[in-house]
Design an enzyme around this catalytic site. Structure first.
Site, PDB file in Angstrom:
ATOM      1  N   ASP A   1       0.818  -1.216   0.000  1.00  0.00           N
ATOM      2  CA  ASP A   1       0.000   0.000   0.000  1.00  0.00           C
ATOM      3  C   ASP A   1       0.851   1.266   0.000  1.00  0.00           C
ATOM      4  OD1 ASP A   1       0.864  -0.353   2.617  1.00  0.00           O
ATOM      5  OD2 ASP A   1      -1.124  -0.701   3.441  1.00  0.00           O
TER       6      ASP A   1
ATOM      7  N   ASN B   1      -8.096  -2.323  13.928  1.00  0.00           N
ATOM      8  CA  ASN B   1      -9.478  -2.575  13.495  1.00  0.00           C
ATOM      9  C   ASN B   1      -9.575  -3.811  12.597  1.00  0.00           C
ATOM     10  OD1 ASN B   1      -8.375  -1.710  11.090  1.00  0.00           O
ATOM     11  ND2 ASN B   1      -9.884  -0.109  10.699  1.00  0.00           N
TER      12      ASN B   1
ATOM     13  N   HIS C   1      -7.733  -4.394   9.873  1.00  0.00           N
ATOM     14  CA  HIS C   1      -7.384  -4.219   8.459  1.00  0.00           C
ATOM     15  C   HIS C   1      -6.073  -4.929   8.116  1.00  0.00           C
ATOM     16  CE1 HIS C   1      -5.196  -0.085   9.184  1.00  0.00           C
ATOM     17  NE2 HIS C   1      -4.362  -1.086   9.356  1.00  0.00           N
TER      18      HIS C   1
ATOM     19  N   GLU D   1      -9.778  -2.062   4.634  1.00  0.00           N
ATOM     20  CA  GLU D   1     -10.485  -1.703   5.858  1.00  0.00           C
ATOM     21  C   GLU D   1     -11.725  -2.587   6.043  1.00  0.00           C
ATOM     22  OE1 GLU D   1      -8.937   0.154   7.839  1.00  0.00           O
ATOM     23  OE2 GLU D   1      -8.728   2.247   7.235  1.00  0.00           O
TER      24      GLU D   1
HETATM   25  P1  PGA Z   1       1.552  -1.201  12.893  1.00  0.00           P
HETATM   26  O1  PGA Z   1       0.471  -1.120  11.728  1.00  0.00           O
HETATM   27  O2  PGA Z   1       2.543  -2.234  12.476  1.00  0.00           O
HETATM   28  O3  PGA Z   1       2.157   0.178  12.943  1.00  0.00           O
HETATM   29  O4  PGA Z   1       0.830  -1.588  14.142  1.00  0.00           O
HETATM   30  C1  PGA Z   1      -0.117  -2.282  11.282  1.00  0.00           C
HETATM   31  C2  PGA Z   1      -1.239  -1.974  10.332  1.00  0.00           C
HETATM   32  O5  PGA Z   1      -1.903  -0.929  10.482  1.00  0.00           O
HETATM   33  O6  PGA Z   1      -1.493  -2.795   9.441  1.00  0.00           O
END
Ligand code: PGA
Length: 245
Positions: free
Chosen positions: A67, A136, A138, A143
């Site tokens: 992404d 959440n 994702h 999402e």
């Molecule tokens: P993080 O993000 O590794 O900073 O916890 C993970 C994500 O949002 O997929």
């Protein structure tokens, strides 16, 4: 699903990195799917160490990031391009042309998503996909929603994701509202998924993702369907999974 739980973060990072190194050493032309965020930083450090110790070479490896934020160019410090340059690309023998990240400043974002999807189609099945999960649920920027897209697409970030990710930005208003993300289809087609999560804040969503029903409102739960999913967790993130086992 093969779940590995570690008390020591460095051991987790090393084990996850070794899984990636083994893929590359088994196929020097390996294709990797890469993720950003705080979680995989240690894994990338271990990959850099393995390269420096001549345990792995990226000379013929090709990578595809999952992404990128809309509106952030390569030079923007919070772009995922800049993240990858800092943590991996500038430190190993991976040069321009070998790594791919969606272009967040494309004039036509939907067109850019199509271009990226076409690249992924040509690449075919990725040899290994590195993933983590958002609070959440994702995966990448897929999402939670009633329908999940399988192909690369433009996504509106949820306010929750913007809030969580704002820690990397000067303020919440600086966090982009959109991103381009690989769809779950490409990720799920990878030969192997190396999934990492750390910290107690992720414990509840991990229980839902790996012990709950498969549910598009918890995109990570789809990973349960992958035939070669390797999960690397610290004891805090694994809290509820350990209670269940
Ligand atoms: P993080 O993000 O590794 O900073 O916890 C993970 C994500 O949002 O997929």
């Amino acid at each position: 699903m093969n779940i590995n739980i570690f008390k020591i973060e460095e051991e987790l990072d090393l084990a996850a990195a070794n899984a990636v190194v083994n893929v590359i050493n088994g196929n020097s032309n390996a294709t990797l799917g890469l993720a950003t965020g705080e979680t995989p930083i240690g894994l990338y450090q271990k990959l850099v160490q393995a390269y420096e110790n001549e345990q792995v070479s990226f000379k013929r490896v090709t990578t595809y990031n999952i992404d990128e934020y809309a509106g952030l160019g390569k030079a923007h410090p919070q772009s995922f391009y800049a993240f990858m340059k800092t943590h991996l690309f500038s430190k190993v023998n991976l040069s321009e042309g070998q790594f791919h990240i969606p272009n967040g400043v494309a004039v036509d974002l939907a067109g850019e998503a199509k271009r990226y999807e076409a690249l992924l189609k040509v690449a075919g099945q990725l040899d290994v996909q590195i993933l983590s999960i958002g609070l959440n649920g994702h995966i990448g920027f897929n999402e939670p929603g009633h329908t999940l897209r399988t192909e690369t697409h433009v996504v509106n970030l949820t306010e929750e994701t913007r809030q969580v990710n704002s820690k990397a930005f000067p303020s919440l208003t600086d966090v982009p509202k959109q991103a381009i993300t690989m769809g779950l289809g490409t990720m799920m087609k990878a030969k192997k998924i190396v999934f990492i999560a750390k910290g107690e804040a992720k414990a509840a969503i991990l229980k839902q993702a790996f012990n709950g029903p498969i549910d598009p409102l918890v995109p990570g739960s789809l990973l349960q369907l992958h035939p070669n999913l390797e999960v690397y967790l610290d004891t805090k993130a694994a809290k509820y999974l350990m209670e269940l086992s």
